[in-house]
Design a protein around this motif. Structure first.
Motif, short mmCIF file in Angstrom:
data_model
loop_
_atom_site.label_atom_id
_atom_site.label_comp_id
_atom_site.label_asym_id
_atom_site.label_seq_id
_atom_site.Cartn_x
_atom_site.Cartn_y
_atom_site.Cartn_z
N VAL A 33 -16.38 96.19 -1.43
CA VAL A 33 -17.63 95.42 -1.56
C VAL A 33 -17.97 95.26 -3.04
CG1 VAL A 33 -20.11 95.47 -1.16
CG2 VAL A 33 -18.54 96.04 0.69
N SER A 36 -15.59 92.85 -4.69
CA SER A 36 -15.83 91.49 -4.19
C SER A 36 -17.04 90.85 -4.87
CB SER A 36 -16.06 91.49 -2.68
OG SER A 36 -14.91 91.94 -2.02
N LEU A 37 -18.01 91.69 -5.19
CA LEU A 37 -19.23 91.15 -5.81
C LEU A 37 -19.12 91.09 -7.32
CD1 LEU A 37 -21.88 93.07 -3.68
CD2 LEU A 37 -21.36 90.64 -3.54
N LEU A 39 -16.18 91.11 -9.44
CA LEU A 39 -15.09 90.43 -10.16
C LEU A 39 -15.41 88.94 -10.35
CD1 LEU A 39 -11.92 91.99 -8.50
CD2 LEU A 39 -12.80 92.42 -10.79
N GLY A 41 -14.39 84.87 -10.75
CA GLY A 41 -13.38 83.99 -10.15
C GLY A 41 -13.88 83.38 -8.86
N ARG A 43 -14.71 82.76 -5.11
CA ARG A 43 -15.03 83.87 -4.21
C ARG A 43 -13.92 84.20 -3.23
NH1 ARG A 43 -19.50 81.53 0.08
NH2 ARG A 43 -18.22 79.85 0.88
N GLU A 45 -10.73 84.01 -3.61
CA GLU A 45 -9.64 84.76 -4.25
C GLU A 45 -10.07 86.18 -4.61
OE1 GLU A 45 -7.89 82.29 -7.32
OE2 GLU A 45 -8.35 80.56 -6.07
N VAL A 47 -12.34 87.97 -3.07
CA VAL A 47 -12.44 88.74 -1.83
C VAL A 47 -11.06 89.15 -1.34
CG1 VAL A 47 -12.95 88.52 0.63
CG2 VAL A 47 -14.67 87.86 -1.06
N PHE A 49 -8.34 89.55 -3.13
CA PHE A 49 -7.82 90.56 -4.04
C PHE A 49 -8.44 91.94 -3.74
CE2 PHE A 49 -8.15 92.81 -8.16
CZ PHE A 49 -6.79 92.91 -8.45
N GLY B 216 -16.12 93.47 2.21
CA GLY B 216 -16.12 92.70 0.98
C GLY B 216 -16.32 91.22 1.29
N MET B 322 -3.80 84.02 -6.25
CA MET B 322 -4.23 84.75 -5.06
C MET B 322 -3.95 83.95 -3.78
SD MET B 322 -4.89 87.73 -5.71
CE MET B 322 -5.30 88.30 -4.07
#
Lengths: 97, 537
Positions: A33, A36-37, A39, A41, A43, A45, A47, A49, B216, B322
């Protein structure tokens, strides 16, 4: 004496299993989480990653749960980072999204 | 620490993680390994559906015209064109309306006629078992499989840590030494294909990450999690319109197919066709090339057209790292596009995996057998592990062979025969488990391995009797590689089980009984006394 040490061994194993399975899962989720918030780039990609990394963190948490000196330490060092990450994630979520 | 050293802790973890879900992981692995040949198994199990494979352009045209006839007002069409592995065109479409259902039809690639073949789930049964089990709601099945995969990942890594000299021990093999031999064999299979095991376990988890660890995704996407893949793929056929589509004539398909074929003169042909909003003013038709690589499922280049005007549309595929990674993960795990040598290599890697898990499970019992028998009778736990091992390692192959037998023995015309085939699988499996529970341990092994050998070796013969058209006599003569290879492979599997049966029937190699063994050998006595308390060789 023998019985009580066997019983305490079993409790210790059960506690570590809990730390590994539940604690590890919550810890891995918190990192995912957070990443995801946090990083940068697109969203989707970010998420992907972060989520792909989550299994590695889960794995490391499981290893930690059985390698820590005591079951308490195993729990402690899973719960503490989880709380920190959850707090930061909450703040980011509120401020940015 | 659990034990005095990190390595001992990891050894403990490896032992128990491996045992607790070992049988589930074994099931997933053996079913997944068979799934590398899912299409070939499908072909063998539908012997009526044999067609000449036309040029992809021809198949695309016939497929599109058929869909235009049977589902002119669908929301979307999708066609997979025939290959040597699956020699028919499969079509599916979404019916109009909010709750429009997905329908599918397999068709003769040359005529577009619906394929009439025996009702069978074929290789898809193994495939579905492998990633969502069977009979359970699919989400629950997938979560259970995911837990198994996570256990596998932990078992792999803790196993590598435990045997830090694992690569040195790779060259060690001490045959006929009881427990040591099992351990050496377990290590050998682990090292040979370790990269494969790590890859397949990790990608298996990754494919369903949105189910296993969706937090996430939910944190970032909120209620629109479904948009993830749209954003990753930016599918070429996605052109956004604000208005409702209105019925409209499309350009002839020939035109756009010819243009695509001209564009892709060199290299791979059209693999699939997708049409959005057919027969409307918003119709978009997209041709996807069949990529030759296996690594990336998304490499397949796409060419799309505005189907009303027939003009090409710009490519909108997301080419970021990605997005490519997402494609690679699917490609690596499913190997849809693997060439023949690679497919066989993956299949054998999968087999090594099943052997590794099997030897690991057996090792657990071998290690503890002497100790657990000190009191005369084995503990219930030990008894159960031994019997479950038999029901998994010998029982699952028996059930799979039984499934193939059922495919040939159940009348081809019977309705709902597909269910009967699957029931046969589970009945064989249940019989194996019951047999393992009631028979003495070594006899159960011997008898079940023998049954597996007979069933597998018998498949080409039952095929010959029930469906002579697809027997080896015909397929070898006509050069029908896929069907012939199936018969030869299952026969080979049968031979493997015959060897295993023979091995298990050999006299024991325990030191205590060396004397007896020597006597038995000199007398060529095949009925040397078997002592239940002796560990398996």
């Amino acid at each position: 004496m023998v019985i009580s040490s066997r019983a305490s061994y079993r409790w210790m194993v059960a506690s570590r299993c809990g730390a590994a399975i539940l604690g590890g899962y919550v810890f891995a989720s918190a990192i995912t989480v957070f990443l995801s918030l946090a990083l940068p780039g697109p969203r989707a990609e970010v998420v992907l990653f972060a989520s792909l990394l989550s299994f590695i963190f889960y794995l490391l948490a499981v290893i930690w749960a059985f390698a820590a000196k005591t079951a308490w330490r195993a729990w402690l060092w899973l719960i503490l980072p989880t709380l920190v990450l959850a707090t930061i994630s909450y703040l980011i979520k509120r401020a940015v999204f | 620490m659990m034990h005095n050293s990190f390595r001992q802790s990891m050894a403990w973890l490896h032992t128990w993680v491996g045992l607790v879900l070992g049988w589930l992981i074994f099931t997933i692995f053996i079913m997944g390994t068979a799934s590398y040949f899912k299409s070939e198994i499908n072909q063998w199990m539908h012997p009526e559906a044999q067609f000449q494979v036309p040029a992809p352009e021809t198949a695309a045209l016939i497929g599109l015209k058929t869909l235009d006839r049977i589902a002119p007002h669908a929301e979307s069409w999708y066609l997979t064109l025939p290959t040597q592995r699956a020699p028919l065109t499969s079509a599916f479409w979404k019916e109009p309306g909010e709750n429009g259902q997905y329908k599918s039809q397999e068709m003769n690639p040359l005529t577009g006629e619906k394929v009439i073949a025996r009702d069978s789930l074929g290789g898809d049964f193994f495939y579905q078992m492998h990633y969502q089990l069977f009979g359970l709601p699919s989400t629950i099945g997938r979560i259970i499989v995911g837990i198994g995969a996570m256990f596998m990942l932990v078992a792999l890594i803790s196993g590598v840590i435990t045997h830090k000299k694992i690569f040195k021990e790779f060259f060690t093999f001490r045959p006929k030494k009881g427990q040591r031999s099992w351990l050496d064999f377990h290590n050998f299979t682990a090292v040979v294909a370790l990269p494969f095991f790590l890859m397949i376990t990790y990608t298996g988890l990754a494919i369903f990450f949105y189910l296993y660890i969706p937090w996430g995704l939910m944190a970032r996407f909120g209620s629109e999690t479904g948009k993830l893949y749209d954003e990753l793929q930016d599918s070429a056929a996605v052109v956004k319109f604000d208005s409702k589509p209105i019925n409209h004539r499309m350009q002839p398909f020939e035109l756009m197919i010819q243009q695509t074929a001209k564009e892709w003169q060199l290299g791979s042909p059209i693999g699939s066709v997708e049409v959005k909003s057919p027969n409307t003013d918003q119709a978009v038709i997209a041709f996807t090339r069949m990529p030759q690589e296996i690594l990336n499922n998304r490499l397949g280049e796409t060419l799309s057209f505005n189907a009303v005007t027939g003009t090409p549309l710009p490519n909108q595929k997301n080419q970021s790292v990605m997005a490519q990674t997402g494609g690679v993960i699917y490609g690596l795990h499913e190997a849809h596009l693997a060439s023949w040598p690679l497919r066989w290599l993956l299949f054998f890697s999968g087999l090594l995996g099943t052997v590794m898990i099997a030897t690991g499970l057996i090792l657990w019992t071998v290690k503890r057998r002497v100790q657990n028998l000190k009191g005369g009778r084995p503990s219930f736990g030990h008894y159960l592990v031994e019997r479950l091992n038999i029901a998994a390692i010998a029982g699952l192959p028996i059930a799979m062979a039984g499934y193939f037998w059922a495919n040939r023995l159940i009348s081809a015309q019977l309705a709902s025969r597909s269910d009967l085939e699957i029931r046969s699988f589970f009945i064989f499996w249940l019989l194996s488990f019951v047999h393992a529970l009631v028979r003495p341990w070594q006899k159960a092994w011997r008898e079940q391995l023998a049954v597996a050998a007979i069933l597998f070796m018998g498949i080409p013969f039952i095929n010959m009797m029930m469906t002579p058209g697809s027997s080896l006599l015909t397929t070898l003569g006509e050069g029908h590689t896929v069907l012939a290879a199936f018969d030869l492979t299952v026969f080979g599997v049968g031979l493997f089980f015959a060897c295993a049966t023979y091995k298990v029937m050999q006299p024991k190699h325990s030191k205590k009984h060396n004397a007896k063994r020597t006597i038995a050998k000199t007398h060529h006595d095949l009925h040397a006394p078997h002592h239940e308390e002796v560990s398996k060789p």
